[in-house]
Design a protein around this motif. Structure first.
Motif, short mmCIF file in Angstrom:
data_model
loop_
_atom_site.label_atom_id
_atom_site.label_comp_id
_atom_site.label_asym_id
_atom_site.label_seq_id
_atom_site.Cartn_x
_atom_site.Cartn_y
_atom_site.Cartn_z
N ASP A 85 0.64 -1.42 -0.01
CA ASP A 85 0.37 -0.05 -0.16
C ASP A 85 1.02 1.39 -0.01
OD1 ASP A 85 0.87 -0.54 2.14
OD2 ASP A 85 -0.50 0.52 3.77
N GLY A 86 1.97 1.14 -0.11
CA GLY A 86 2.94 2.34 -0.55
C GLY A 86 4.13 2.45 -1.68
N PHE A 87 4.67 3.29 -1.56
CA PHE A 87 5.73 3.29 -2.64
C PHE A 87 7.69 2.82 -2.55
CE2 PHE A 87 2.03 6.90 -2.81
CZ PHE A 87 2.00 6.23 -4.07
N ASN A 88 7.71 2.73 -1.32
CA ASN A 88 8.81 2.54 -0.43
C ASN A 88 9.25 1.12 -0.91
OD1 ASN A 88 9.85 4.45 -0.44
ND2 ASN A 88 9.04 4.86 1.77
N ILE A 89 10.65 0.11 -0.22
CA ILE A 89 10.82 -1.42 -0.09
C ILE A 89 9.70 -1.18 0.87
CG2 ILE A 89 12.89 -0.46 1.45
CD1 ILE A 89 14.33 -3.12 -0.10
N ASP A 90 10.02 -2.61 1.06
CA ASP A 90 8.99 -3.07 1.82
C ASP A 90 9.93 -4.28 2.77
OD1 ASP A 90 7.40 -5.42 3.42
OD2 ASP A 90 6.03 -5.91 1.75
N ALA A 91 10.13 -3.65 3.31
CA ALA A 91 11.08 -3.99 4.81
C ALA A 91 11.05 -4.96 5.33
CB ALA A 91 11.21 -3.32 6.20
N GLU A 92 9.78 -6.47 5.34
CA GLU A 92 9.99 -7.08 5.29
C GLU A 92 9.86 -8.79 4.83
OE1 GLU A 92 8.90 -7.88 8.26
OE2 GLU A 92 8.85 -5.79 9.36
N LEU A 93 10.58 -8.10 3.24
CA LEU A 93 10.48 -9.22 2.21
C LEU A 93 11.95 -9.03 2.34
CD1 LEU A 93 8.11 -8.04 -0.31
CD2 LEU A 93 7.82 -9.99 1.41
N ILE A 94 13.20 -7.64 3.05
CA ILE A 94 14.64 -7.78 2.58
C ILE A 94 15.15 -9.30 2.73
CG2 ILE A 94 16.62 -6.74 3.81
CD1 ILE A 94 14.50 -4.21 4.23
N GLU A 95 14.69 -9.80 4.87
CA GLU A 95 15.51 -10.77 5.30
C GLU A 95 15.59 -12.32 3.86
OE1 GLU A 95 16.29 -11.33 9.52
OE2 GLU A 95 14.55 -11.19 9.52
N ALA A 96 14.68 -12.13 3.19
CA ALA A 96 14.81 -13.75 2.48
C ALA A 96 15.53 -13.34 1.09
CB ALA A 96 13.09 -13.66 2.30
N ALA A 97 15.83 -12.34 1.04
CA ALA A 97 16.53 -11.67 -0.04
C ALA A 97 17.72 -12.00 0.16
CB ALA A 97 16.19 -10.94 -0.58
#
Length: 378
Positions: free
Chosen positions: A123-135
């Protein structure tokens, strides 16, 4: 929102008196006499670059807006990203966002690093911090996130992830000048924060940018790399020419005098758009709690790309020219290898339109743009 509503059911007459086309932005210009006065000082000192008097004055004056003990004024906001990567010793994978200006990705590529895209918030424009660790992989060394449109990323969550995994954090804060989060300038977050002072930005020096950091050793390395990597005749590292001139610093010092006025006017214009578009089937930016926003851009998300095209063509007939910003999603760049899928960014990017927003934009233009969108978007 504390401002009068402007919701005409039909568009007002397009016969506004305008001397020029209305583009998505227009450069703020201080009084020319004030600029000439500073130019006379440059002529008297006969130093036009290489850390001159006005550059030093500008760096000092900009410190409160960055909230860090160390600040470097540089050539532009792309070189600052490259300098940040180089000074931090980043050589591997960099987790980044697909929804940003292309410089966020190309700076990583120019430094021979590998961009790894993480999709944006639902619902926004910025990187989804909750998806970072998986990457994160064994080759991951940094996170390079963008405060898109000057709206803060999930800085606390990103900091916690970086600390847990031993990663550096670089913020592409090109849009973030003048935004604060929980009482801190947004430019104060991360190991390094990079800002752009391009002529299109809310604060500008015609061309320019800044690097802000807290660590004194990192600051010394950035300063060294900004100036060819040598001090007088002693060479330490392969640097570049990232310096800026007295002429650009003069413009910045004058624009800075008007920053309070610029930010206040931009806020009023932004709220006028928001109220005029209330109830319309478009999504506008949501400002996170604790944010003192700079109102640098007014993006709207249209229901479909076809409707976006319709709005653009309709406004172009009135010599008003909004811009798709950012397009395309960087995950679709043709020269990337294995960029991965970022469905949210790729679905959103074709539908985002930034409406005209600049200091001397007339209120009747705001009302006209909003009214045309109200008519065209069911």
């Amino acid at each position: 929102l504390g401002m009068p509503m402007h919701r005409p059911s039909e568009a007002p007459s397009p016969s506004l008196t305008r001397s020029a086309a209305v583009h998505v932005t227009r450069t703020f210009m201080p009084p020319i006499g004030d600029y000439v006065e500073l130019l006379e000082g440059i002529w008297e000192r006969q130093q036009v670059t290489n850390n001159g008097t006005l550059v030093q004055q500008l760096e000092k004056a900009l410190l409160p807006y960055h909230g860090t003990p160390h600040l470097l004024y540089a050539t532009n906001g792309t070189i600052t990203l490259q300098l940040a990567l180089k000074a931090l010793g980043i050589t591997g994978e960099v987790i980044t966002t697909p929804f940003s200006y292309v410089a966020s990705t190309t700076a990583i590529l120019w430094e021979h690093c590998t961009p790894v895209f993480v999709d944006i918030e639902a619902d926004g424009f910025n990187i989804d911090a909750e998806l970072i660790e998986a990457a994160i992989t064994p080759r991951t060394q940094a996170i390079l996130a963008t405060h898109v449109y000057g709206l803060p990323c999930a800085v606390e969550r990103i900091e916690a992830i970086a600390r847990a995994h031993g990663l550096k954090v670089i913020y592409d804060a090109a849009h973030a000048f003048g935004t604060s989060y929980k009482g801190r300038p947004l430019l104060s977050f991360g190991d390094v924060s990079s800002c752009s002072f391009h002529a299109t930005k809310i604060f500008h020096t015609v061309e320019g940018g800044s690097l802000a950091c807290h660590d004194e050793g990192l600051y010394a390395q950035l300063r060294l790399l900004r100036s060819f990597g040598h001090v007088k005749d002693e060479h330490f590292a392969p640097g570049i020419n990232g310096k800026n001139s007295e002429f650009h610093a003069a413009m910045g010092l004058l624009v800075l005098r008007s920053m309070d006025e610029i930010l206040e006017r931009r806020r009023g214009q932004w709220l006028r758009y928001a109220e005029a578009l209330a109830g319309v089937n478009v999504r506008i930016a949501s400002i996170p709690d604790g944010t003192d926003f700079n109102h640098a851009y007014f993006p709207v998300v249209l229901p479909t790309e076809r409707l976006l095209t319709t709005v653009v063509e309709d406004l172009a007939a009135l010599d008003i020219h909004p811009r798709r910003y950012f397009y395309p999603s960087l995950s679709t760049l043709p020269y990337l290898k294995n960029p991965g899928n970022c469905p949210r960014s790729e679905e959103l990017s074709p539908r985002v339109l930034c409406l005209p927003l600049f200091h001397d934009l007339e209120e009747e233009v705001i009302d006209l743009v909003a009214s045309r969108i109200r008519v065209l978007v069911p």
